[in-house]
Write a protein that holds these residues in place. Structure first.
Motif, PDB file in Angstrom:
ATOM      1  N   GLN A  42     -24.022 -33.456  -7.959  1.00 11.50           N
ATOM      2  CA  GLN A  42     -24.289 -34.768  -8.550  1.00 11.50           C
ATOM      3  C   GLN A  42     -24.966 -34.578  -9.892  1.00 11.50           C
ATOM      4  OE1 GLN A  42     -26.375 -37.065  -5.624  1.00 11.50           O
ATOM      5  NE2 GLN A  42     -24.571 -37.225  -4.330  1.00 11.50           N
ATOM      6  N   PHE A  43     -24.309 -35.111 -10.903  1.00 11.04           N
ATOM      7  CA  PHE A  43     -24.841 -34.978 -12.261  1.00 11.04           C
ATOM      8  C   PHE A  43     -25.410 -36.316 -12.714  1.00 11.04           C
ATOM      9  CE2 PHE A  43     -23.992 -35.802 -16.771  1.00 11.04           C
ATOM     10  CZ  PHE A  43     -24.839 -34.860 -17.336  1.00 11.04           C
ATOM     11  N   ASN A  44     -26.622 -36.263 -13.263  1.00 13.27           N
ATOM     12  CA  ASN A  44     -27.256 -37.490 -13.763  1.00 13.27           C
ATOM     13  C   ASN A  44     -27.705 -37.281 -15.191  1.00 13.27           C
ATOM     14  OD1 ASN A  44     -30.272 -38.865 -14.024  1.00 13.27           O
ATOM     15  ND2 ASN A  44     -28.673 -40.230 -13.298  1.00 13.27           N
ATOM     16  N   ASN A  45     -27.233 -38.170 -16.059  1.00  9.23           N
ATOM     17  CA  ASN A  45     -27.647 -38.129 -17.457  1.00  9.23           C
ATOM     18  C   ASN A  45     -28.659 -39.250 -17.689  1.00  9.23           C
ATOM     19  OD1 ASN A  45     -27.882 -37.843 -20.202  1.00  9.23           O
ATOM     20  ND2 ASN A  45     -25.675 -37.646 -20.550  1.00  9.23           N
ATOM     21  N   GLU A  46     -29.839 -38.877 -18.106  1.00 12.41           N
ATOM     22  CA  GLU A  46     -30.876 -39.879 -18.348  1.00 12.41           C
ATOM     23  C   GLU A  46     -30.438 -40.860 -19.431  1.00 12.41           C
ATOM     24  OE1 GLU A  46     -33.468 -40.206 -16.546  1.00 12.41           O
ATOM     25  OE2 GLU A  46     -34.495 -41.768 -17.688  1.00 12.41           O
ATOM     26  N   TYR A  47     -29.585 -40.377 -20.337  1.00 14.33           N
ATOM     27  CA  TYR A  47     -29.122 -41.229 -21.438  1.00 14.33           C
ATOM     28  C   TYR A  47     -27.624 -41.493 -21.292  1.00 14.33           C
ATOM     29  CZ  TYR A  47     -33.425 -39.192 -23.266  1.00 14.33           C
ATOM     30  OH  TYR A  47     -34.712 -38.766 -23.423  1.00 14.33           O
ATOM     31  N   ASP A  48     -27.253 -42.724 -20.978  1.00  9.34           N
ATOM     32  CA  ASP A  48     -25.831 -43.018 -20.821  1.00  9.34           C
ATOM     33  C   ASP A  48     -25.187 -43.445 -22.134  1.00  9.34           C
ATOM     34  OD1 ASP A  48     -27.159 -45.378 -21.013  1.00  9.34           O
ATOM     35  OD2 ASP A  48     -26.078 -46.397 -19.397  1.00  9.34           O
ATOM     36  N   VAL A  49     -26.028 -43.735 -23.130  1.00 13.35           N
ATOM     37  CA  VAL A  49     -25.483 -44.144 -24.419  1.00 13.35           C
ATOM     38  C   VAL A  49     -26.384 -43.614 -25.534  1.00 13.35           C
ATOM     39  CG1 VAL A  49     -26.730 -46.348 -24.353  1.00 13.35           C
ATOM     40  CG2 VAL A  49     -24.688 -46.146 -25.780  1.00 13.35           C
ATOM     41  N   LEU A  50     -25.778 -43.304 -26.642  1.00 12.91           N
ATOM     42  CA  LEU A  50     -26.546 -42.898 -27.818  1.00 12.91           C
ATOM     43  C   LEU A  50     -26.388 -43.984 -28.870  1.00 12.91           C
ATOM     44  CD1 LEU A  50     -28.100 -40.812 -29.582  1.00 12.91           C
ATOM     45  CD2 LEU A  50     -25.851 -39.994 -30.328  1.00 12.91           C
ATOM     46  N   ARG A  51     -27.465 -44.667 -29.175  1.00 19.61           N
ATOM     47  CA  ARG A  51     -27.448 -45.660 -30.249  1.00 19.61           C
ATOM     48  C   ARG A  51     -28.071 -45.015 -31.479  1.00 19.61           C
ATOM     49  NH1 ARG A  51     -28.422 -48.804 -25.608  1.00 19.61           N
ATOM     50  NH2 ARG A  51     -26.596 -50.103 -25.191  1.00 19.61           N
ATOM     51  N   TRP A  52     -27.378 -45.148 -32.583  1.00 14.24           N
ATOM     52  CA  TRP A  52     -27.841 -44.439 -33.777  1.00 14.24           C
ATOM     53  C   TRP A  52     -27.638 -45.288 -35.021  1.00 14.24           C
ATOM     54  CZ3 TRP A  52     -23.946 -42.946 -37.361  1.00 14.24           C
ATOM     55  CH2 TRP A  52     -22.632 -43.100 -36.888  1.00 14.24           C
ATOM     56  N   ASP A  53     -28.535 -45.098 -35.947  1.00 11.56           N
ATOM     57  CA  ASP A  53     -28.434 -45.784 -37.238  1.00 11.56           C
ATOM     58  C   ASP A  53     -27.703 -44.881 -38.212  1.00 11.56           C
ATOM     59  OD1 ASP A  53     -29.893 -47.888 -36.225  1.00 11.56           O
ATOM     60  OD2 ASP A  53     -31.815 -47.011 -36.812  1.00 11.56           O
ATOM     61  N   ASN A  54     -26.999 -45.493 -39.096  1.00 12.49           N
ATOM     62  CA  ASN A  54     -26.202 -44.724 -40.044  1.00 12.49           C
ATOM     63  C   ASN A  54     -27.031 -44.425 -41.299  1.00 12.49           C
ATOM     64  OD1 ASN A  54     -24.301 -43.574 -41.688  1.00 12.49           O
ATOM     65  ND2 ASN A  54     -22.672 -45.030 -41.119  1.00 12.49           N
ATOM     66  N   ALA A  55     -27.347 -43.158 -41.473  1.00 15.33           N
ATOM     67  CA  ALA A  55     -28.190 -42.769 -42.610  1.00 15.33           C
ATOM     68  C   ALA A  55     -27.442 -42.856 -43.934  1.00 15.33           C
ATOM     69  CB  ALA A  55     -28.708 -41.347 -42.389  1.00 15.33           C
ATOM     70  N   HIS A  56     -26.145 -43.077 -43.879  1.00 20.07           N
ATOM     71  CA  HIS A  56     -25.388 -43.263 -45.123  1.00 20.07           C
ATOM     72  C   HIS A  56     -25.511 -44.699 -45.641  1.00 20.07           C
ATOM     73  CE1 HIS A  56     -23.381 -39.407 -45.480  1.00 20.07           C
ATOM     74  NE2 HIS A  56     -23.123 -39.439 -44.186  1.00 20.07           N
ATOM     75  N   ASP A  57     -26.004 -45.598 -44.787  1.00 23.19           N
ATOM     76  CA  ASP A  57     -26.116 -46.986 -45.209  1.00 23.19           C
ATOM     77  C   ASP A  57     -27.114 -47.119 -46.356  1.00 23.19           C
ATOM     78  OD1 ASP A  57     -24.318 -47.697 -43.336  1.00 23.19           O
ATOM     79  OD2 ASP A  57     -25.762 -48.545 -41.910  1.00 23.19           O
TER      80      ASP A  57
END
Lengths: 667, 301
Positions: free
Chosen positions: A252-267
Motif C-alpha cells: 500500500q502506497f500513500n503519498n502525503e501530497y496528492d497534488v502539487l500547486r505551484w506559482d509560475n515564476a515566469h509571470d
C-alpha cells in the motif's frame, strides 16, 4: 600378545579423548590443546565498537560525499557499531539464538538487524535501515514550500527573482522498518510473515513547464513525503520429492501530497493564480503466489510458479475538468505463470525447457472528460516466453551450452500490436591444463514488430523498444593461474544492434566491454586484488533532418589489498577505485554538444590492531575526489534566453575525506 | 582364545567406551572429536568455527551434525582416518568441498540434501546450476558468518564473476550496492527462479515496485514503455546518466518520439532552449511515468 596391544590402544584412545589433547600431524604425536585458541574458534563472541569520526570538506562543496553514506555534514560524528550474538552451545539440548547487528548508528545511513529464535522451531526479526540520497545543497530557488505546494512571494516577479532566492537542499531520506517471523509447524510445514513500512521524505526536483510553445520552464525543488507499507504471509511445505510454497502479499502506497500547486515564476506578477500537477496517487496491490517443484525421476525435475495480482488506485482527480467519475477507480489485473522441466538423460547431457507467461490486463474502463473526450486508460500486454537449453560435456573439461528462446508479446492498444523475438546463444567453455580455462560465447537475436503508429510523428519512426532489431552478441573469457597464488580473469563482450527497418529513431548501436580481474594470495593472511574495465558504446540516431552520433566511454580501475601482521594482531586493508566517463554527442546539422564528463576517485583504508583478545583499535579513512561537468544542470538561475529558471547549481566538484578512530570491545 | 583373555578384552573395551562417553558427552560428540584430533585449532584451514554456526546445532535434529557430526556432510571418514603408506597421500573424505576430489554435482547434492526448499527450490536447471557452480563457489560454511549473507560483502562475491555489473555499480548514478545498503539478492535470487534474469519477482517492473511503489499506478494516462518494462529507459546496475538512464535526454526520448517540437535536432552550443537545459524533455513532460491528472495526456500535469 596381539590382544594386549589392542587393549592398550583402546584404553589410550579413551584417555586421549578424556583430556584436551590433539594429534599433531607434523610431529606425529599427541600434544596438549591450546585452550585459548580452541575457545576463540568455537565460542561465539560479540563486539561493540565506539569511537569518533570526522568529515573534512577539503575542496568544493562536498554535500554529495554523504550520498548513501550519511557523511554529508562537516565535523565530528559518532561511531557506534555492534555485533552482539548468542547461540546455545552446539551440544546443548536447546538451540536458542539471538543477534543484534548495528552499523553506522551515528550517521543517517544507520542499519539495525535483530533476530531471536530457536533453530528448527521459530525465528522473529526486526530490521531498520536508513538510506540517505544527497544530490546538491548549493541550489537556489524562489519557491517557498507550504504543505507540499510551491508558492512564490506575492511581491516578487521574474524581474526581481534574484532578490527572492533562498537555498534548498536536494536530498531524500529513506527509512525502512521490517518486523517478521517464521515458525516451523512440523518437519514438513513452515509459516512466515513480515510487515514493513518505508518512508521517503525530503526534497527532489521537478520540471515545471506548462507553456512549451513559448519555451518556458522552471526546475524546482519537489517536496516528497511518501509511505509504503507491505505485508507478506506465506506457507511452505517440504515433502520427500516435492516442495511447495504459497502466500499472499499486499503493498500500500500513500503519498502525503496528492497534488502539487505551484506559482509560475515566469509571470510578470507573482500574485497571480497558480497551476497544478497531479502527484503519484495512492495505490495498493494484492497478490497471491505459489511456487513448487516435484522430482519426476532420479534426474528429472518439474518446477512451477504462478502469481495473480490486482492493482488498485482510487485517488480523487485533481483539476477543474468535469470527469464522469470522481476518481479513476482503476483496477489492473496481473498474472504470471512459469513452468520448467529439467532432466539429465545421460551423465554428459543436461536439458531444460521452460515456459513463462506474464500478463497485465487493465480493467479500469473508459472515463469521459468534459462530456466530450473519451479516455481509455487501458494498456495491456501478454508475453509468452519459451526456453530450450542444453549443456553437453564434450570432454572432461569442455562443456557446450546451447540456448534457444522465443518471446511473443502482444499489446493492446497497439502502438505496436505485437513483437516476436528469437534468440540463440552458444557458450563453449574448456580447460587447457590445470592452469588455463576459458571459452567463447556467441548469440544471435532478432526482433520483429508490427508497425509503430502514432497520432503525430513521421511514419518512418520505429519505436526503439519494439522496432525490428538484429542483435549479435559475442564474448570471450579466460581464467589463468600462472602460479598457485595468482589468478587472472579476462572477459570481453560485444553487443551489436542493427535497426535496419528504422529510417528514423535509433538505427544502430554497439557496445563492448572488456574487464581484467586479478587476485594474488600472497599468503593465507595477505592478498592483493585489482581490476580494470573499459566500456565503449556508440550509437546512431536519425531525425527527419539530422543524424546524431553518440559515443560514451567508461573506464573503471580498482586495486586493493589486505594483510594480517604481528601474529594476526594487526590487520591492514585498503581499496582504491577510479571511474572516469565521457559522453559525446555530435549532431550533423547543429554541431557537437559540450562533453559530459565525470571522474570519481575513492580511497578506503582500514587498520585494526587487536591489543588483546577483548580490546581492539580500529582506524578507517575514506577519501573521495568527485568531478563532474554537466552543462545541462549547472549555470545561471535564469538562462541566457530567459526561458529556464534553473536551481543555479554548480558543477559537482569536491574533495572530501573522513577519518574514524574507534575502540572495539569483544566479549 | 581363552575365557580370561575374552573377559580382559571386554573389560578394556567397556572402560574405553565409558571414558569416551564421560569425556566427550556422548557417542556423537566423540565422532567430532575423532576429526578434530587432527583438524584442531592449529589446522591451517580452520574448521572449528563450524561449532558457532547453525550447521552444528545438536539440538536441531535437521542438521547433519546432530546425528553424524562432520561425517554428516563429508561422508564416512573411515578410509580418511587410516594412516597412509609412506609413499601415498592420505585418502580424502568422500566429500570435500571446493576441491577436485569431489564432483560439483556431488558437493551440491550434499547441500541440497537439506537446502532444497524455499529460495533454493528452483536450483536444478537454473543458470548457475548449468554453469556448474558449486554451492561453496559462493558460500563459506566454516566461518561464524557466511560473507555472502552480509549485504556489505555479498557484492564482492557476486562481482568476482559479474565483471560488467562490478563496473556499472561504481558509476555516478547507481543503486547503493557499493555502500552496503542494498545487495544483489534484493532483486535477484541466485539459486534460480523461473523469471527473467533470476529476478525474485515475476518481471522487471514488479521487482522495481518493491522499492518504488509510487511508480506502480495505475494512472489515467499511462506511458506504454514505463508500464511494460522499466529497463526500456533505465540501466539498473548503474549508469553515467542520472537517474540511471541508458541514454541522456532528449536523445533517449527521441528514440521513440519525433514530430512537432520533438523533431528538432538538439545539438550545437545554443543550450538555452527548454528542450536541452535542466531536465530537457522532462522540463515539461514531467510525468514521464504516467499522469493521473485529467488533462495530463501529454504527461505534463
Amino acid at each position: 600378545m596381539r590382544y594386549n596391544k589392542l587393549m592398550a590402544a583402546m584404553i589410550a584412545t579413551g584417555l586421549c579423548a578424556g583430556t584436551a589433547h590433539a594429534f599433531d600431524m607434523d610431529l606425529g604425536e599427541t600434544v596438549e590443546r591450546d585452550e585459548e585458541k580452541w575457545a576463540e574458534l568455537t565460542e561465539i563472541s560479540s563486539e561493540v565498537e565506539v569511537g569518533l569520526g570526522y568529515v573534512d570538506e577539503m575542496d568544493g562543496n562536498a554535500y554529495r560525499f554523504g550520498h548513501f553514506t550519511g557523511l554529508d555534514d562537516s565535523g565530528a560524528y559518532l561511531i557506534l557499531d555492534a555485533d552482539l550474538r548468542h547461540r546455545d552451545p552446539h551440544d546443548s539440548d536447546r538451540a536458542r539464538h539471538w543477534s543484534l547487528r548495528a552499523r553506522n548508528l551515528g550517521l543517517r545511513s544507520r542499519q539495525l538487524e535483530t533476530e531471536y529464535g530457536e533453530q528448527g522451531r521459530y525465528r522473529i526479526f526486526f530490521d531498520y535501515t536508513e538510506i540517505p540520497t544527497r544530490k546538491a545543497d548549493d541550489t537556489l530557488t524562489p519557491f517557498r514550500e507550504t504543505g507540499g505546494n510551491l508558492r512564490l512571494p506575492e511581491e516578487g516577479s521574474q524581474a526581481t527573482i534574484e532578490e527572492h532566492l533562498r537555498p534548498v537542499e536536494i536530498g531524500l531520506d529513506r527509512q525502512q522498518a521490517e518486523l517478521g517471523g517464521e515458525v516451523h509447524l512440523s518437519s514438513s510445514w513452515s509459516l512466515r510473515s513480515s510487515f514493513s513500512q518505508t518512508t521517503r521524505e525530503g526534497t527532489g526536483t521537478i520540471g515545471l513547464g506548462s507553456h512549451w510553445a513559448v519555451g518556458e520552464s522552471i526546475i524546482a525543488p519537489l517536496p516528497v513525503d511518501e509511505t509504503t507499507k507491505r505485508y507478506d504471509i506465506a506457507a511452505a511445505w517440504r515433502g520427500e520429492d516435492s516442495h511447495l510454497a504459497f502466500g499472499y502479499r499486499t503493498v500500500q502506497f500513500n503519498n502525503e501530497y496528492d497534488v502539487l500547486r505551484w506559482d509560475n515564476a515566469h509571470d510578470v506578477d507573482w500574485a497571480g493564480e497558480g497551476e497544478e500537477k497531479a502527484r503519484a496517487p495512492d495505490n495498493e496491490h494484492h497478490e497471491v503466489y505459489a511456487s513448487g517443484n516435484h522430482r519426476l525421476g532420479e534426474q528429472t525435475h518439474l518446477s512451477a510458479s504462478a502469481s495473480v495480482g490486482r492493482s488498485l488506485q482510487d485517488a480523487r482527480f485533481v483539476g477543474v475538468a468535469a470527469m464522469s467519475r470522481d476518481s479513476l477507480d482503476a483496477a489492473v489485473d496481473t498474472s504470471s505463470l512459469g513452468l520448467q522441466i529439467t532432466g539429465r538423460p545421460t551423465a554428459k547431457l543436461r536439458l531444460t525447457s521452460g515456459y513463462q507467461m506474464d500478463r497485465r490486463d487493465n480493467d479500469t474502463g473508459q472515463v469521459v472528460r468534459d462530456n466530450t473526450l473519451v479516455i481509455d486508460p487501458s494498456y495491456n500486454y501478454t508475453r509468452h516466453r519459451f526456453d530450450l537449453g542444453g549443456n553437453y560435456r564434450l570432454a572432461s573439461a569442455t562443456r557446450l551450452n546451447l540456448d534457444y528462446r522465443y518471446t511473443d508479446t502482444e499489446r493492446d492498444p497497439a502502438h505496436s500490436e505485437s513483437s516476436e523475438e528469437n534468440s540463440v546463444r552458444a557458450r563453449l567453455r574448456t580447460g587447457i591444463g590445470p592452469r588455463l580455462s576459458g571459452g567463447l560465447s556467441l548469440g544471435q537475436e532478432n526482433r520483429r514488430g508490427s508497425t509503430y503508429t502514432r497520432e503525430t510523428g513521421p511514419d518512418e519512426l520505429r519505436n526503439y523498444a519494439w522496432a525490428d532489431r538484429d542483435r549479435t552478441r559475442g564474448g570471450v573469457f579466460a581464467q589463468y593461474f600462472p602460479t598457485e597464488i595468482l589468478s587472472l580473469s579476462l572477459t570481453s563482450d560485444l553487443l551489436r544492434d542493427r535497426y535496419d527497418e528504422s529510417d528514423l529513431g535509433l538505427t544502430e548501436a554497439d557496445r563492448h566491454i572488456t574487464s581484467l580481474d586479478s587476485y594474488l594470495a600472497i599468503s593465507a593472511l595477505s592478498s592483493l586484488h585489482g581490476f580494470v574495465s573499459y566500456e565503449e558504446s556508440d550509437s546512431t540516431q536519425a531525425g527527419e533532418t539530422w543524424v546524431g552520433d553518440r559515443r560514451e566511454q567508461v573506464l573503471a580501475v580498482g586495486v586493493g589489498g589486505k594483510t594480517q601482521r604481528m601474529n594476526e594482531q594487526l590487520e591492514l586493508g585498503g581499496d582504491f577505485s577510479w571511474v572516469e566517463s565521457l559522453a559525446e554527442l555530435d549532431v550533423d546539422s547543429d554541431g557537437r554538444l559540450p562533453d559530459v564528463t565525470t571522474r570519481v576517485k575513492r580511497i578506503d583504508l582500514y587498520a585494526g590492531y587487536q591489543v588483546n583478545r577483548e580490546l581492539g583499535l580500529r582506524l578507517r579513512y575514506r577519501f573521495e575526489d568527485y568531478d563532474s561537468d554537466d552543462w545541462s544542470t549547472t549555470g545561471n538561475i535564469v538562462t541566457a534566453g530567459g526561458n529556464i529558471i534553473t536551481l543555479g547549481q554548480d558543477d559537482t566538484e569536491y574533495q572530501a575525506q573522513s577519518i574514524g578512530l574507534s575502540l572495539a570491545y569483544r566479549f | 582364545m581363552n575365557a580370561t583373555r575374552q573377559r580382559s578384552l571386554c573389560s578394556a573395551f567397556l572402560v574405553a567406551l565409558l571414558l569416551l562417553l564421560i569425556s566427550a558427552g556422548g557417542v556423537l560428540a566423540r565422532d567430532m572429536e575423532s576429526c578434530t584430533r587432527c583438524h584442531d585449532e592449529t589446522w591451517e584451514s580452520p574448521v572449528l568455527n563450524i561449532l558457532q554456526t547453525p550447521h552444528a546445532v545438536m539440538a536441531d535434529e535437521r542438521t547433519p551434525f546432530a546425528p553424524n557430526a562432520c561425517e554428516g556432510c563429508h561422508g564416512d571418514g573411515g578410509e580418511h582416518m587410516k594412516a597412509p603408506a609412506d609413499d601415498e597421500e592420505r585418502t580424502p573424505p568422500p566429500v570435500t568441498f571446493g576441491e577436485e576430489h569431489t564432483s560439483v554435482a556431488k558437493q551440491n547434492e550434499t547441500c541440497l540434501g537439506c537446502h532444497d526448499s524455499g529460495a533454493r527450490m528452483h536450483w536444478r536447471g537454473s543458470m548457475h546450476n548449468f554453469e556448474e557452480l558449486a554451492c561453496v563457489s559462493c558460500h563459506t560454511v566454516h566461518v561464524p558468518r557466511d560473507p555472502i549473507l552480509d549485504e556489505r560483502k555479498q557484492t564482492e562475491v557476486c562481482t568476482s564473476c559479474h565483471a560488467r555489473q562490478k563496473s556499472e555499480a561504481l558509476r555516478p548514478s547507481a543503486h547503493p550496492v557499493q555502500d552496503g545498503a542494498m545487495s544483489c539478492s534484493d532483486c535477484h535470487n541466485p539459486h534460480g527462479t523461473l523469471n527473467e534474469s533470476l529476478l525474485r519477482r515475476s518481471n522487471v517492473n514488479e521487482t522495481c515496485y518493491d522499492c518504488h511503489a509510487e511508480k506502480r499506478g495505475p494512472v489515467l494516462w499511462e506511458h506504454a514503455p514505463v508500464t511494460e518494462e522499466c529497463t526500456t529507459c533505465h540501466q539498473p546496475h548503474g549508469s553515467i546518466h542520472q537517474p540511471m538512464l541508458k541514454v541522456r535526454g532528449p536523445q533517449l526520448c527521441q528514440q521513440c518520439h519525433l514530430g512537432t517540437h520533438s523533431s528538432a535536432a538538439f545539438g550545437g552550443d545554443s543550450l538555452d532552449t527548454p528542450f536541452m537545459a535542466g531536465k530537457n524533455c522532462l522540463n515539461c513532460h514531467v510525468q514521464v511515468h504516467g499522469s493521473n491528472h485529467p488533462q495530463g495526456q501529454r504527461l505534463t500535469r
